[in-house]
Each structure stands twice: as C-alpha cells, then as structure tokens.
Design a protein around this motif. Structure first.
Motif, mmCIF file in Angstrom:
data_model
loop_
_atom_site.group_PDB
_atom_site.id
_atom_site.type_symbol
_atom_site.label_atom_id
_atom_site.label_comp_id
_atom_site.label_asym_id
_atom_site.label_seq_id
_atom_site.Cartn_x
_atom_site.Cartn_y
_atom_site.Cartn_z
ATOM 1 N N GLU A 73 6.423 -26.432 -15.710
ATOM 2 C CA GLU A 73 6.700 -27.099 -14.447
ATOM 3 C C GLU A 73 5.418 -27.583 -13.790
ATOM 4 O O GLU A 73 5.365 -28.690 -13.247
ATOM 5 C CB GLU A 73 7.458 -26.154 -13.515
ATOM 6 C CG GLU A 73 8.861 -25.821 -13.989
ATOM 7 C CD GLU A 73 9.615 -24.995 -12.967
ATOM 8 O OE1 GLU A 73 9.123 -24.849 -11.828
ATOM 9 O OE2 GLU A 73 10.695 -24.488 -13.307
ATOM 10 N N GLU B 28 18.912 -32.015 -18.308
ATOM 11 C CA GLU B 28 17.728 -32.483 -19.018
ATOM 12 C C GLU B 28 18.037 -33.696 -19.886
ATOM 13 O O GLU B 28 17.266 -34.654 -19.947
ATOM 14 C CB GLU B 28 17.170 -31.369 -19.905
ATOM 15 C CG GLU B 28 16.521 -30.238 -19.159
ATOM 16 C CD GLU B 28 15.879 -29.254 -20.115
ATOM 17 O OE1 GLU B 28 15.634 -29.641 -21.272
ATOM 18 O OE2 GLU B 28 15.625 -28.118 -19.713
ATOM 19 N N SER C 254 23.447 -15.175 -22.199
ATOM 20 C CA SER C 254 22.754 -15.897 -21.142
ATOM 21 C C SER C 254 22.384 -17.288 -21.629
ATOM 22 O O SER C 254 21.810 -17.455 -22.691
ATOM 23 C CB SER C 254 21.485 -15.144 -20.727
ATOM 24 O OG SER C 254 20.726 -15.924 -19.838
ATOM 25 N N VAL D 274 20.661 -19.503 -19.547
ATOM 26 C CA VAL D 274 19.621 -20.048 -18.691
ATOM 27 C C VAL D 274 18.397 -20.333 -19.545
ATOM 28 O O VAL D 274 17.927 -19.463 -20.262
ATOM 29 C CB VAL D 274 19.258 -19.048 -17.572
ATOM 30 C CG1 VAL D 274 18.171 -19.638 -16.682
ATOM 31 C CG2 VAL D 274 20.496 -18.711 -16.742
ATOM 32 N N HIS E 86 11.391 -29.805 -25.384
ATOM 33 C CA HIS E 86 12.423 -30.255 -24.459
ATOM 34 C C HIS E 86 12.510 -31.774 -24.503
ATOM 35 O O HIS E 86 11.487 -32.466 -24.559
ATOM 36 C CB HIS E 86 12.105 -29.792 -23.037
ATOM 37 C CG HIS E 86 12.387 -28.344 -22.804
ATOM 38 N ND1 HIS E 86 13.643 -27.872 -22.534
ATOM 39 C CD2 HIS E 86 11.575 -27.268 -22.820
ATOM 40 C CE1 HIS E 86 13.590 -26.559 -22.380
ATOM 41 N NE2 HIS E 86 12.342 -26.168 -22.554
ATOM 42 N N THR F 220 14.660 -20.941 -21.032
ATOM 43 C CA THR F 220 13.389 -20.286 -20.796
ATOM 44 C C THR F 220 12.320 -21.344 -20.590
ATOM 45 O O THR F 220 11.588 -21.698 -21.506
ATOM 46 C CB THR F 220 13.019 -19.389 -21.990
ATOM 47 O OG1 THR F 220 13.048 -20.186 -23.171
ATOM 48 C CG2 THR F 220 14.007 -18.251 -22.136
ATOM 49 N N VAL F 221 12.277 -21.891 -19.379
ATOM 50 C CA VAL F 221 11.289 -22.890 -19.017
ATOM 51 C C VAL F 221 10.184 -22.187 -18.244
ATOM 52 O O VAL F 221 10.422 -21.602 -17.207
ATOM 53 C CB VAL F 221 11.909 -24.013 -18.150
ATOM 54 C CG1 VAL F 221 10.841 -25.018 -17.753
ATOM 55 C CG2 VAL F 221 13.031 -24.696 -18.903
ATOM 56 N N SER F 222 8.984 -22.239 -18.765
ATOM 57 C CA SER F 222 7.889 -21.510 -18.151
ATOM 58 C C SER F 222 7.390 -22.220 -16.902
ATOM 59 O O SER F 222 7.552 -23.425 -16.729
ATOM 60 C CB SER F 222 6.737 -21.353 -19.147
ATOM 61 O OG SER F 222 6.162 -22.611 -19.422
ATOM 62 N N ARG G 4 17.188 -24.110 -14.370
ATOM 63 C CA ARG G 4 16.992 -22.680 -14.183
ATOM 64 C C ARG G 4 18.159 -22.029 -13.450
ATOM 65 O O ARG G 4 18.231 -20.804 -13.383
ATOM 66 C CB ARG G 4 15.694 -22.448 -13.403
ATOM 67 C CG ARG G 4 14.450 -22.754 -14.226
ATOM 68 C CD ARG G 4 13.200 -22.792 -13.379
ATOM 69 N NE ARG G 4 12.974 -21.515 -12.704
ATOM 70 C CZ ARG G 4 11.998 -21.315 -11.824
ATOM 71 N NH1 ARG G 4 11.193 -22.318 -11.499
ATOM 72 N NH2 ARG G 4 11.829 -20.135 -11.267
ATOM 73 N N ARG G 5 19.024 -22.832 -12.872
ATOM 74 C CA ARG G 5 20.170 -22.263 -12.167
ATOM 75 C C ARG G 5 21.102 -21.558 -13.141
ATOM 76 O O ARG G 5 21.361 -22.034 -14.238
ATOM 77 C CB ARG G 5 20.943 -23.357 -11.427
ATOM 78 C CG ARG G 5 20.145 -23.993 -10.290
ATOM 79 C CD ARG G 5 21.010 -24.958 -9.505
ATOM 80 N NE ARG G 5 20.269 -25.550 -8.406
ATOM 81 C CZ ARG G 5 20.815 -26.387 -7.524
ATOM 82 N NH1 ARG G 5 22.094 -26.735 -7.645
ATOM 83 N NH2 ARG G 5 20.080 -26.895 -6.554
ATOM 84 N N PHE H 29 13.992 -29.319 -14.938
ATOM 85 C CA PHE H 29 13.576 -27.931 -15.097
ATOM 86 C C PHE H 29 14.069 -27.078 -13.934
ATOM 87 O O PHE H 29 14.537 -25.959 -14.120
ATOM 88 C CB PHE H 29 12.052 -27.838 -15.197
ATOM 89 C CG PHE H 29 11.503 -28.311 -16.512
ATOM 90 C CD1 PHE H 29 12.228 -28.171 -17.683
ATOM 91 C CD2 PHE H 29 10.254 -28.906 -16.579
ATOM 92 C CE1 PHE H 29 11.727 -28.608 -18.893
ATOM 93 C CE2 PHE H 29 9.735 -29.340 -17.788
ATOM 94 C CZ PHE H 29 10.479 -29.194 -18.940
ATOM 95 N N ARG H 30 13.956 -27.618 -12.730
ATOM 96 C CA ARG H 30 14.392 -26.846 -11.549
ATOM 97 C C ARG H 30 15.902 -26.598 -11.571
ATOM 98 O O ARG H 30 16.365 -25.493 -11.334
ATOM 99 C CB ARG H 30 14.006 -27.593 -10.267
ATOM 100 C CG ARG H 30 12.531 -27.864 -10.104
ATOM 101 C CD ARG H 30 11.711 -26.589 -9.987
ATOM 102 N NE ARG H 30 12.016 -25.837 -8.775
ATOM 103 C CZ ARG H 30 11.429 -24.708 -8.429
ATOM 104 N NH1 ARG H 30 10.509 -24.171 -9.235
ATOM 105 N NH2 ARG H 30 11.749 -24.090 -7.324
#
Length: 324
Positions: free
Chosen positions: A25, A94, A15, A17, A156, A19-21, A79-80, A75-76
């Motif tokens: 955000e 990013e 994976s 994707v 980040h 790990t942005v909490s 997450r995809r 960040f948005r």
C-alpha cells in the motif's frame, strides 16, 4: 453414469481476506504522488514547449496516477472481511480496477492518435531545449517509480496494471527525449507526432494484455497453470486409490487466488477421506489452488443404481421411491 455428492472435504481455513502487506500500500501511494506531481509539471512543459510528445506523456501519466489510485483503493477495499452478501469479500474489486485501467489506456491512445493527426495537418513550433529537460526529468521519475513498484509483491492484477502504465510512460519519456534531440539538431518537427504514434502503439499493446487478463478473471476462466485436463491427468497419476475424477471447475476470484470444485471416486469407499486429503494437498502444492471443494462419488451408490437397472421391469417400479 450419475453420481452422488454425499461428501465434501475442506481441510483448510476459509478466510478469503487477501494478504496485502502495508508495504504494498505504501509503495503504491508513494508512486501515485510522484507520478501525479510530475504529471502537472509535464503538462506545463508540454504547453510551453509546444510538444505533443510531452503532452501525450503527461496524458499517460494521468492514467498512471489513476491506475495507482485505483490500485490503492482496491487494496483498501480488498482488506474488508467477507459478509453474508459478499462471501468472498471485495477481492473482485482489484480485477474491476484493472479492467478500468485498461479502458483508460485505450482512451489515451485514441487521444494521442487524434492529436498526432492534427499536428501533421498543422505543424507548430517546438522548443527543443525545455522539451528535452522535462522529458529527462520524466524519465528519471518513471525509473524511480518502476523501481519502487517492482520491489516485493507484483502478482496482483492491479500492481501489474500499474507497472504496465509506468513502463508505457517510461517509453513515452524516451520518445520525447528522442524527438527533442532530432528537433534540436535538425529542426524536423514531424518527428514529434511520429514518435507519439509509436508510443501510442506500445501503450495499446499493454492495454490489450491487461484487459484480456482482467476479462479472463471476470469470466472465471481457468489460470494458465491449472487447466482442468492437466489437473485430471496429474491426480489420476499421482493419488493412490483414486479411480476417477470428474466435474472439474477452476477459476480465480482475483489474481493469485485460485478456487476449484471437482468430484472424485475412490477405488474403495473406505479410502475416501485419505483420497480427498491427498487430492487437496496436490491441488495446492502443484497448481496453487488454495481453496478446493471436493465431492465424493461413492461406489456403493453406483452399485445400487446398476442393480436397479438390472432388475426386472416390475421390480424396478417398486424401488422408484427409494433414495440411494
């Protein structure tokens, strides 16, 4: 000596994707509203007081707001999930956002320098009291945003970029306060464009650092803590039954997400699985490489090739069509 990549070991989750909490955000979004809201106040204060230092700081706050907006968008998008076209998802968004942040910093530096030169040519009246009041409030807002941004995850590239923006703006507020004090006490207005130029130089340094980091990742450069020669030395010294390491490539998809590919040759072919697992574990524990692709250079392939090279010329021709 040529080698055969007949085996790969992937003993981990694929994976990609990030790990942005949700906390990350939220802090970015809250910081954006604080910065953008006060930037409007500072523009009005700069125009009314006639202070370039305030207007420069307002311009920098605009780039702060843009940096935070880009970070939030990154960040948005990040997450995809990965798909057939983007097998690592949107992680590079990013880094691109960080690169754009650096460009905006260079742009604002150019604007500050231009305006400062114009102020030296044609000095204007500056109202020190409202200038100082707005600058002090700006300092407090920037301190609050900096405190928010430095809570929790800061690795980040976009979080780092936003923090650099805020720190530069913090210095801008200090410069505006200093200029207001000097003008209030002495009436010497050239201090306003002079301190604006000093702030511009500080912003320039931050912009250069951020751009260099972003370009390094976009060019798939190795992170500072995972240079190929260091990895080779560590693996050969620490992994039992490892005879050789070659073709090491290390790069970052985005900040904090390091990948590597390499070839390893076990001392004995039967030890290949154990060697590859130990190599993968060490790469993760010592170098932070979370995704490694390990190819095996088999000893029996090498022995077959060496045997072919030692055969008489005629025999060698009879074996050219065989795959080893």
């Amino acid at each position: 000596m040529s080698h055969s990549h007949l085996g790969h070991d992937h003993g981990h989750d694929h994976s990609h994707v990030p790990t942005v909490s949700g906390a990350n955000e939220r802090k970015v979004l809250l910081s954006f509203f604080l910065i953008f809201g006060f930037m409007l106040v500072e523009v009005v204060g700069g125009i009314l007081s006639g202070s370039l230092a305030l207007l420069a700081d307002a311009g920098h706050m605009l780039t702060d707001a843009a940096a935070l907006a880009l970070a939030y968008a990154a960040f948005r998008f990040g997450r995809r999930a990965a798909d057939s076209k983007r097998t690592f998802g949107y992680l590079r968004f990013e880094v691109i956002a960080g690169f754009l942040n650096a460009l905006t910093l260079f742009g604002i530096v150019g604007w500050i320098v231009y305006e400062a030169i114009e102020r030296f040519r044609q000095p204007g009246d500056i109202l020190a009291s409202p200038m100082m009041l707005v600058a002090i409030v700006g300092l407090l807002i920037n301190l609050l945003v900096l405190w928010i941004m430095t809570r929790g995850e800061t690795e980040h590239v976009n979080i780092k970029g936003a923090i650099l923006h805020v720190m530069g703006d913090l210095l801008g507020s200090v410069g505006a306060i200093t200029a207001a004090i000097v003008i209030y006490l002495t009436g010497w207005t050239p201090i306003d464009p002079i301190l604006s130029m000093v702030v511009a130089l500080l912003i320039l340094r931050s912009a250069w650092t951020l751009m260099a980091k972003s370009i390094h990742i976009l060019l798939e450069g190795a992170p500072d803590n995972a240079k190929p020669d260091e990895i080779e030395r560590k693996l050969l010294a620490s992994v039992p039954d490892l005879a050789a390491v070659s073709h090491i490539h290390v790069w970052q998809i985005t900040s904090g997400r390091t990948m590597a590919t390499l070839s390893v040759r076990p001392a004995i072919d039967s030890k290949a699985k154990a060697v590859s697992r130990e190599v993968e574990h060490l790469l993760m524990s010592d170098f932070g490489i979370e995704h490694s692709t390990i190819a095996i250079d088999w000893n029996d392939d090498i022995e077959d090739r060496c045997s072919l090279q030692q055969m008489p010329h005629g025999h060698g021709h009879r074996h050219e069509g065989h795959a080893h």
